[in-house]
Write a protein that holds these residues in place. Structure first.
Motif, PDB file in Angstrom:
ATOM      1  N   SER A   8     -23.034 -49.474   1.006  1.00  0.00           N
ATOM      2  CA  SER A   8     -22.314 -50.606   0.427  1.00  0.00           C
ATOM      3  C   SER A   8     -23.128 -51.270  -0.683  1.00  0.00           C
ATOM      4  N   ASP A   9     -24.432 -51.413  -0.467  1.00  0.00           N
ATOM      5  CA  ASP A   9     -25.311 -52.015  -1.469  1.00  0.00           C
ATOM      6  C   ASP A   9     -25.367 -51.165  -2.737  1.00  0.00           C
ATOM      7  N   VAL A  10     -25.431 -49.852  -2.588  1.00  0.00           N
ATOM      8  CA  VAL A  10     -25.442 -48.963  -3.747  1.00  0.00           C
ATOM      9  C   VAL A  10     -24.124 -49.089  -4.512  1.00  0.00           C
ATOM     10  N   CYS A  11     -23.022 -49.157  -3.793  1.00  0.00           N
ATOM     11  CA  CYS A  11     -21.716 -49.333  -4.454  1.00  0.00           C
ATOM     12  C   CYS A  11     -21.675 -50.640  -5.230  1.00  0.00           C
ATOM     13  N   THR A  12     -22.207 -51.695  -4.650  1.00  0.00           N
ATOM     14  CA  THR A  12     -22.245 -52.994  -5.325  1.00  0.00           C
ATOM     15  C   THR A  12     -23.148 -52.944  -6.549  1.00  0.00           C
ATOM     16  N   THR A  13     -24.318 -52.336  -6.405  1.00  0.00           N
ATOM     17  CA  THR A  13     -25.277 -52.240  -7.508  1.00  0.00           C
ATOM     18  C   THR A  13     -24.678 -51.503  -8.701  1.00  0.00           C
ATOM     19  N   TYR A  14     -23.972 -50.412  -8.429  1.00  0.00           N
ATOM     20  CA  TYR A  14     -23.397 -49.599  -9.503  1.00  0.00           C
ATOM     21  C   TYR A  14     -21.953 -49.987  -9.837  1.00  0.00           C
ATOM     22  N   SER A  15     -21.435 -51.007  -9.177  1.00  0.00           N
ATOM     23  CA  SER A  15     -20.068 -51.503  -9.413  1.00  0.00           C
ATOM     24  C   SER A  15     -19.016 -50.394  -9.288  1.00  0.00           C
ATOM     25  N   ILE A  16     -19.115 -49.664  -8.190  1.00  0.00           N
ATOM     26  CA  ILE A  16     -18.148 -48.596  -7.945  1.00  0.00           C
ATOM     27  C   ILE A  16     -17.560 -48.748  -6.546  1.00  0.00           C
ATOM     28  N   PRO A  17     -16.298 -48.388  -6.377  1.00  0.00           N
ATOM     29  CA  PRO A  17     -15.711 -48.417  -5.035  1.00  0.00           C
ATOM     30  C   PRO A  17     -16.279 -47.287  -4.167  1.00  0.00           C
ATOM     31  N   LEU A  18     -16.263 -47.500  -2.880  1.00  0.00           N
ATOM     32  CA  LEU A  18     -16.773 -46.500  -1.940  1.00  0.00           C
ATOM     33  C   LEU A  18     -16.044 -45.170  -2.102  1.00  0.00           C
ATOM     34  N   ARG A  19     -14.724 -45.214  -2.310  1.00  0.00           N
ATOM     35  CA  ARG A  19     -13.960 -43.963  -2.431  1.00  0.00           C
ATOM     36  C   ARG A  19     -14.422 -43.138  -3.624  1.00  0.00           C
ATOM     37  N   VAL A  20     -14.904 -43.792  -4.685  1.00  0.00           N
ATOM     38  CA  VAL A  20     -15.413 -43.068  -5.855  1.00  0.00           C
ATOM     39  C   VAL A  20     -16.773 -42.450  -5.534  1.00  0.00           C
ATOM     40  N   LEU A  21     -17.635 -43.209  -4.855  1.00  0.00           N
ATOM     41  CA  LEU A  21     -18.949 -42.685  -4.478  1.00  0.00           C
ATOM     42  C   LEU A  21     -18.801 -41.448  -3.592  1.00  0.00           C
ATOM     43  N   ARG A  26     -18.323 -35.710 -10.623  1.00  0.00           N
ATOM     44  CA  ARG A  26     -19.742 -35.398 -10.759  1.00  0.00           C
ATOM     45  C   ARG A  26     -20.335 -35.956 -12.046  1.00  0.00           C
ATOM     46  N   ASP A  27     -19.838 -37.096 -12.485  1.00  0.00           N
ATOM     47  CA  ASP A  27     -20.390 -37.728 -13.682  1.00  0.00           C
ATOM     48  C   ASP A  27     -21.857 -38.082 -13.448  1.00  0.00           C
ATOM     49  N   ARG A  28     -22.627 -38.096 -14.524  1.00  0.00           N
ATOM     50  CA  ARG A  28     -24.061 -38.336 -14.405  1.00  0.00           C
ATOM     51  C   ARG A  28     -24.374 -39.680 -13.738  1.00  0.00           C
ATOM     52  N   TRP A  29     -23.671 -40.747 -14.154  1.00  0.00           N
ATOM     53  CA  TRP A  29     -23.934 -42.070 -13.584  1.00  0.00           C
ATOM     54  C   TRP A  29     -23.568 -42.122 -12.107  1.00  0.00           C
ATOM     55  N   LEU A  30     -22.558 -41.356 -11.728  1.00  0.00           N
ATOM     56  CA  LEU A  30     -22.130 -41.330 -10.334  1.00  0.00           C
ATOM     57  C   LEU A  30     -23.126 -40.527  -9.487  1.00  0.00           C
ATOM     58  N   THR A  31     -23.630 -39.452 -10.037  1.00  0.00           N
ATOM     59  CA  THR A  31     -24.643 -38.660  -9.345  1.00  0.00           C
ATOM     60  C   THR A  31     -25.910 -39.478  -9.145  1.00  0.00           C
ATOM     61  N   GLY A  52     -25.567 -36.024   4.509  1.00  0.00           N
ATOM     62  CA  GLY A  52     -24.442 -35.262   3.965  1.00  0.00           C
ATOM     63  C   GLY A  52     -23.118 -35.692   4.564  1.00  0.00           C
ATOM     64  N   LEU A  53     -23.084 -35.904   5.863  1.00  0.00           N
ATOM     65  CA  LEU A  53     -21.860 -36.370   6.502  1.00  0.00           C
ATOM     66  C   LEU A  53     -21.468 -37.750   5.987  1.00  0.00           C
ATOM     67  N   ARG A  54     -22.441 -38.631   5.839  1.00  0.00           N
ATOM     68  CA  ARG A  54     -22.167 -39.990   5.390  1.00  0.00           C
ATOM     69  C   ARG A  54     -21.650 -40.011   3.956  1.00  0.00           C
ATOM     70  N   LEU A  55     -22.208 -39.129   3.088  1.00  0.00           N
ATOM     71  CA  LEU A  55     -21.819 -39.115   1.672  1.00  0.00           C
ATOM     72  C   LEU A  55     -20.771 -38.045   1.355  1.00  0.00           C
ATOM     73  N   LYS A  56     -20.288 -37.366   2.391  1.00  0.00           N
ATOM     74  CA  LYS A  56     -19.275 -36.304   2.233  1.00  0.00           C
ATOM     75  C   LYS A  56     -19.760 -35.185   1.310  1.00  0.00           C
ATOM     76  N   ARG A  57     -20.987 -34.756   1.568  1.00  0.00           N
ATOM     77  CA  ARG A  57     -21.608 -33.674   0.817  1.00  0.00           C
ATOM     78  C   ARG A  57     -22.264 -32.707   1.795  1.00  0.00           C
ATOM     79  N   ASP A  58     -22.491 -31.487   1.343  1.00  0.00           N
ATOM     80  CA  ASP A  58     -23.200 -30.487   2.122  1.00  0.00           C
ATOM     81  C   ASP A  58     -24.684 -30.849   2.163  1.00  0.00           C
TER      82      ASP A  58
END
Length: 71
Positions: A8-21, A26-31, A52-58
């Motif tokens: 949640s803190d990372v989403c706030t810092t980068y001003s992005i919704p959780l669903r986008v994170l 795979r934009d550079r700023w999002l990565t 990986g489970l938390r961020l929906k990644r392998d």
């Protein structure tokens, strides 16, 4: 700090919704935001698979985020 609070803190810092994170883009700023979240979760003591489970990644994607490409 809990894993949910870190994400949640990372989403706030980068001003992005959780669903986008957690989405497929795979934009550079999002990565960069995902990398920060992975680093902070890893520092908390979470395993690569759990991150990986938390961020929906392998877990191999998380390894790449944490350690970069080996040359």
């Amino acid at each position: 700090m809990s894993p949910d609070a870190i994400v949640s803190d990372v989403c706030t810092t980068y001003s992005i919704p959780l669903r986008v994170l957690l989405g497929r883009r795979r934009d550079r700023w999002l990565t960069k935001a995902r990398r920060e979240a992975a680093l902070r979760l890893y520092a908390l003591g979470m395993s690569l698979s759990d991150i990986g489970l938390r961020l929906k990644r392998d877990r191999t994607t998380i390894t790449y985020l944490l350690h970069g490409r080996k040359r």
